[in-house]
Design a protein around this motif. Structure first.
Motif, PDB file in Angstrom:
ATOM      1  N   ARG A  49       0.834  -1.200   0.000  1.00 28.02           N
ATOM      2  CA  ARG A  49       0.000   0.000   0.000  1.00 28.02           C
ATOM      3  C   ARG A  49       0.878   1.263   0.000  1.00 28.02           C
ATOM      4  O   ARG A  49       0.667   2.189  -0.766  1.00 28.02           O
ATOM      5  CB  ARG A  49      -0.910  -0.003   1.231  1.00 28.02           C
ATOM      6  N   GLU A  50       1.900   1.262   0.869  1.00 29.15           N
ATOM      7  CA  GLU A  50       2.789   2.424   0.958  1.00 29.15           C
ATOM      8  C   GLU A  50       3.573   2.596  -0.343  1.00 29.15           C
ATOM      9  O   GLU A  50       3.761   3.719  -0.821  1.00 29.15           O
ATOM     10  CB  GLU A  50       3.742   2.261   2.150  1.00 29.15           C
ATOM     11  N   GLY A  51       4.027   1.499  -0.918  1.00 26.91           N
ATOM     12  CA  GLY A  51       4.777   1.581  -2.171  1.00 26.91           C
ATOM     13  C   GLY A  51       3.925   2.143  -3.294  1.00 26.91           C
ATOM     14  O   GLY A  51       4.386   2.985  -4.075  1.00 26.91           O
ATOM     15  N   ARG A 103       5.216   4.719 -17.964  1.00 28.02           N
ATOM     16  CA  ARG A 103       6.604   4.336 -17.722  1.00 28.02           C
ATOM     17  C   ARG A 103       7.098   4.927 -16.404  1.00 28.02           C
ATOM     18  O   ARG A 103       7.732   4.252 -15.598  1.00 28.02           O
ATOM     19  CB  ARG A 103       7.489   4.806 -18.885  1.00 28.02           C
ATOM     20  N   ALA A 104       6.796   6.218 -16.186  1.00 26.20           N
ATOM     21  CA  ALA A 104       7.229   6.863 -14.940  1.00 26.20           C
ATOM     22  C   ALA A 104       6.581   6.193 -13.727  1.00 26.20           C
ATOM     23  O   ALA A 104       7.241   5.949 -12.705  1.00 26.20           O
ATOM     24  CB  ALA A 104       6.875   8.348 -14.960  1.00 26.20           C
ATOM     25  N   LEU A 105       5.309   5.868 -13.838  1.00 25.95           N
ATOM     26  CA  LEU A 105       4.617   5.195 -12.741  1.00 25.95           C
ATOM     27  C   LEU A 105       5.201   3.803 -12.501  1.00 25.95           C
ATOM     28  O   LEU A 105       5.417   3.394 -11.360  1.00 25.95           O
ATOM     29  CB  LEU A 105       3.124   5.095 -13.043  1.00 25.95           C
ATOM     30  N   GLY A 106       5.492   3.085 -13.558  1.00 27.65           N
ATOM     31  CA  GLY A 106       6.084   1.753 -13.431  1.00 27.65           C
ATOM     32  C   GLY A 106       7.456   1.798 -12.777  1.00 27.65           C
ATOM     33  O   GLY A 106       7.769   0.974 -11.916  1.00 27.65           O
ATOM     34  N   VAL A 107       8.283   2.763 -13.178  1.00 31.10           N
ATOM     35  CA  VAL A 107       9.626   2.881 -12.592  1.00 31.10           C
ATOM     36  C   VAL A 107       9.522   3.208 -11.107  1.00 31.10           C
ATOM     37  O   VAL A 107      10.227   2.624 -10.278  1.00 31.10           O
ATOM     38  CB  VAL A 107      10.447   3.954 -13.353  1.00 31.10           C
ATOM     39  N   ALA A 108       8.642   4.115 -10.744  1.00 29.72           N
ATOM     40  CA  ALA A 108       8.491   4.489  -9.340  1.00 29.72           C
ATOM     41  C   ALA A 108       7.953   3.320  -8.515  1.00 29.72           C
ATOM     42  O   ALA A 108       8.426   3.061  -7.400  1.00 29.72           O
ATOM     43  CB  ALA A 108       7.564   5.698  -9.217  1.00 29.72           C
ATOM     44  N   THR A 109       6.991   2.602  -9.048  1.00 26.62           N
ATOM     45  CA  THR A 109       6.432   1.447  -8.338  1.00 26.62           C
ATOM     46  C   THR A 109       7.486   0.366  -8.160  1.00 26.62           C
ATOM     47  O   THR A 109       7.627  -0.222  -7.075  1.00 26.62           O
ATOM     48  CB  THR A 109       5.222   0.877  -9.106  1.00 26.62           C
ATOM     49  N   LEU A 110       8.239   0.102  -9.215  1.00 23.61           N
ATOM     50  CA  LEU A 110       9.289  -0.915  -9.133  1.00 23.61           C
ATOM     51  C   LEU A 110      10.351  -0.525  -8.111  1.00 23.61           C
ATOM     52  O   LEU A 110      10.808  -1.367  -7.336  1.00 23.61           O
ATOM     53  CB  LEU A 110       9.932  -1.117 -10.514  1.00 23.61           C
ATOM     54  N   ALA A 111      10.727   0.736  -8.074  1.00 20.94           N
ATOM     55  CA  ALA A 111      11.736   1.188  -7.107  1.00 20.94           C
ATOM     56  C   ALA A 111      11.231   1.015  -5.671  1.00 20.94           C
ATOM     57  O   ALA A 111      11.962   0.554  -4.793  1.00 20.94           O
ATOM     58  CB  ALA A 111      12.100   2.642  -7.367  1.00 20.94           C
ATOM     59  N   THR A 112       9.983   1.348  -5.434  1.00 22.34           N
ATOM     60  CA  THR A 112       9.419   1.216  -4.089  1.00 22.34           C
ATOM     61  C   THR A 112       9.313  -0.244  -3.676  1.00 22.34           C
ATOM     62  O   THR A 112       9.660  -0.609  -2.551  1.00 22.34           O
ATOM     63  CB  THR A 112       8.027   1.875  -4.040  1.00 22.34           C
TER      64      THR A 112
END
Length: 194
Positions: A49-51, A103-112
């Motif tokens: 949830r936090e990620g 793409r930006a959302l995917g990168v941020a989600t993957l990093a979290t």
């Protein structure tokens, strides 16, 4: 009538008392495992949830602060009198913009999510360790009960002298095993605290 043997004027601990304590310890360990399982589920849910929240937040901030995206938004809202853009061009541009956002959302989600993986792995390893320990304890108890039942059957079917000898040997082995277990536990605790 039961007689309690004494040693140096103190009553000896009965095997039943020791088995009761062992049973209580196993129940506590089961409760710990249940609490760990609930905690692990909660930790995974909270981390996900936090990620997701952080990923969406980062994506929105990126969308609002990226000068290229702002310029594209201004161009899209500019007066159509300056230039007539075809429907196909607008749809293509929207698809590109959505691709960049995704793409930006995917990168941020993957990093979290990648940042949360070590914590989840540690919790899973800890729970697996406790489960393995509990399995070994249950296995020892079941083997002990099986051996005890076998000795009881032999004692019942044999003479009094053999039954007394088996009882004495069994009590000695049990006492040594319990004392060794207590010694090992104290030693491990001291080593862990150091």
């Amino acid at each position: 009538m039961t007689a309690t043997a004494t040693m140096n004027g103190k009553p000896r601990k009965q095997l039943a008392d020791q088995l009761d304590r062992l049973d209580e310890q196993m129940e506590r360990h089961d409760a710990i495992l249940d609490a760990l399982a609930e905690g692990l589920n909660g930790a995974v849910t909270d981390a996900t949830r936090e990620g997701t929240r952080l990923a969406v937040k980062d994506a929105v901030i990126e969308l609002l602060t990226d000068p290229e995206l702002r310029a594209a938004l201004h161009q899209a809202t500019a007066s159509t009198a300056t230039a007539k853009v075809s429907l196909w061009s607008r749809l293509r541009q929207r698809a590109r913009d959505l691709g960049k956002k995704a793409r930006a959302l995917g990168v941020a989600t993957l990093a979290t999510m990648t940042a949360q993986v070590p914590a989840i792995q540690r919790a899973a390893r800890s729970a697996a360790g406790y489960a393995g320990l509990m399995w070994r304890v249950k296995k020892v108890v079941l083997v002990g009960l099986g051996v005890g039942a076998a000795v009881a059957a032999v004692s019942y079917l044999s003479s009094h002298g053999l039954a007394a000898t088996l009882s004495g040997v069994g009590a000695a082995v049990t006492t040594v095993a319990i004392q060794t277990g207590l010694w090992v536990r104290r030693t491990v605790r001291r080593l862990v605290l150091v």
